[in-house]
Design a protein around this motif. Structure first.
Motif, mmCIF file in Angstrom:
data_model
loop_
_atom_site.group_PDB
_atom_site.id
_atom_site.type_symbol
_atom_site.label_atom_id
_atom_site.label_comp_id
_atom_site.label_asym_id
_atom_site.label_seq_id
_atom_site.Cartn_x
_atom_site.Cartn_y
_atom_site.Cartn_z
ATOM 1 N N MET A 236 -6.072 1.972 11.895
ATOM 2 C CA MET A 236 -5.878 1.659 10.483
ATOM 3 C C MET A 236 -5.410 2.903 9.734
ATOM 4 S SD MET A 236 -8.609 -0.161 8.053
ATOM 5 C CE MET A 236 -8.641 0.177 6.341
ATOM 6 N N MET A 237 -4.411 2.725 8.886
ATOM 7 C CA MET A 237 -3.888 3.856 8.121
ATOM 8 C C MET A 237 -4.873 4.285 7.049
ATOM 9 S SD MET A 237 0.115 3.085 7.453
ATOM 10 C CE MET A 237 0.329 1.344 7.766
ATOM 11 N N ASP A 238 -4.794 5.561 6.708
ATOM 12 C CA ASP A 238 -5.592 6.125 5.643
ATOM 13 C C ASP A 238 -5.221 5.466 4.315
ATOM 14 O OD1 ASP A 238 -7.168 7.813 4.110
ATOM 15 O OD2 ASP A 238 -5.869 9.546 4.353
ATOM 16 N N GLU A 239 -6.192 5.331 3.443
ATOM 17 C CA GLU A 239 -5.955 4.716 2.126
ATOM 18 C C GLU A 239 -5.067 5.572 1.231
ATOM 19 O OE1 GLU A 239 -7.253 1.792 0.542
ATOM 20 O OE2 GLU A 239 -7.657 1.222 2.600
ATOM 21 N N ALA B 49 -1.697 0.288 -4.055
ATOM 22 C CA ALA B 49 -0.421 0.226 -4.778
ATOM 23 C C ALA B 49 0.589 -0.629 -4.020
ATOM 24 C CB ALA B 49 0.134 1.637 -4.990
ATOM 25 N N VAL B 50 0.699 -0.422 -2.718
ATOM 26 C CA VAL B 50 1.632 -1.224 -1.920
ATOM 27 C C VAL B 50 1.260 -2.701 -2.009
ATOM 28 C CG1 VAL B 50 2.403 -1.761 0.420
ATOM 29 C CG2 VAL B 50 2.275 0.602 -0.317
ATOM 30 N N ALA C 114 4.444 7.473 1.906
ATOM 31 C CA ALA C 114 3.181 8.208 1.732
ATOM 32 C C ALA C 114 2.149 7.755 2.760
ATOM 33 C CB ALA C 114 2.654 8.018 0.309
ATOM 34 N N LEU C 115 2.076 6.462 3.000
ATOM 35 C CA LEU C 115 1.131 5.957 4.004
ATOM 36 C C LEU C 115 1.476 6.473 5.397
ATOM 37 C CD1 LEU C 115 0.578 2.268 2.857
ATOM 38 C CD2 LEU C 115 -1.065 4.157 2.764
ATOM 39 N N ASP D 31 3.073 11.548 -5.204
ATOM 40 C CA ASP D 31 4.416 10.964 -5.306
ATOM 41 C C ASP D 31 4.312 9.453 -5.454
ATOM 42 O OD1 ASP D 31 5.652 13.448 -4.994
ATOM 43 O OD2 ASP D 31 6.061 13.151 -2.850
ATOM 44 N N ALA D 32 3.430 8.836 -4.669
ATOM 45 C CA ALA D 32 3.247 7.385 -4.717
ATOM 46 C C ALA D 32 2.700 6.962 -6.084
ATOM 47 C CB ALA D 32 2.299 6.937 -3.600
ATOM 48 N N ARG D 33 1.747 7.718 -6.604
ATOM 49 C CA ARG D 33 1.171 7.402 -7.911
ATOM 50 C C ARG D 33 2.230 7.468 -9.004
ATOM 51 N NH1 ARG D 33 -1.024 9.823 -12.338
ATOM 52 N NH2 ARG D 33 -2.805 8.718 -13.268
#
Length: 87
Positions: free
Chosen positions: A1-4, A30-31, A56-57, A65-67
């Motif tokens: 599982m990817m990090d949040e 966000a995604v 970012a994920l 950057d994502a924010r």
């Protein structure tokens, strides 16, 4: 599982009905929001935000950057919550 990939500070959006606020606290959230519940008035900033969040994920961009990309998309679609509700 990817990090949040958590944000330093959540982004509050007003989606759906007026007064229906949603706090987004991570890149993963966000995604999910950008892809599933975003309003139909999607533009270039929305596409950029989805791409930036996915990068970012994967570790190619920062959560900040994502924010920033999420905020720009929210401003473009007029769903960024008023300042007084962002606590």
């Amino acid at each position: 599982m990817m990090d949040e990939k958590p944000f330093d500070k959540p982004v509050t959006l007003e989606l759906g009905r007026i007064g229906d606020f949603r706090r987004i606290g991570s890149t993963r959230e966000a995604v999910e929001c950008l892809v599933t519940v975003w309003p139909l008035n999607r533009g270039a900033r929305h596409r950029d935000a989805v791409e930036t969040c996915l990068k970012a994920l994967d570790g190619h961009r920062s959560s900040e950057d994502a924010r920033r990309a999420l905020i720009e998309a929210a401003m473009e679609s007029d769903v960024l919550a008023p300042q007084r509700t962002r606590h």
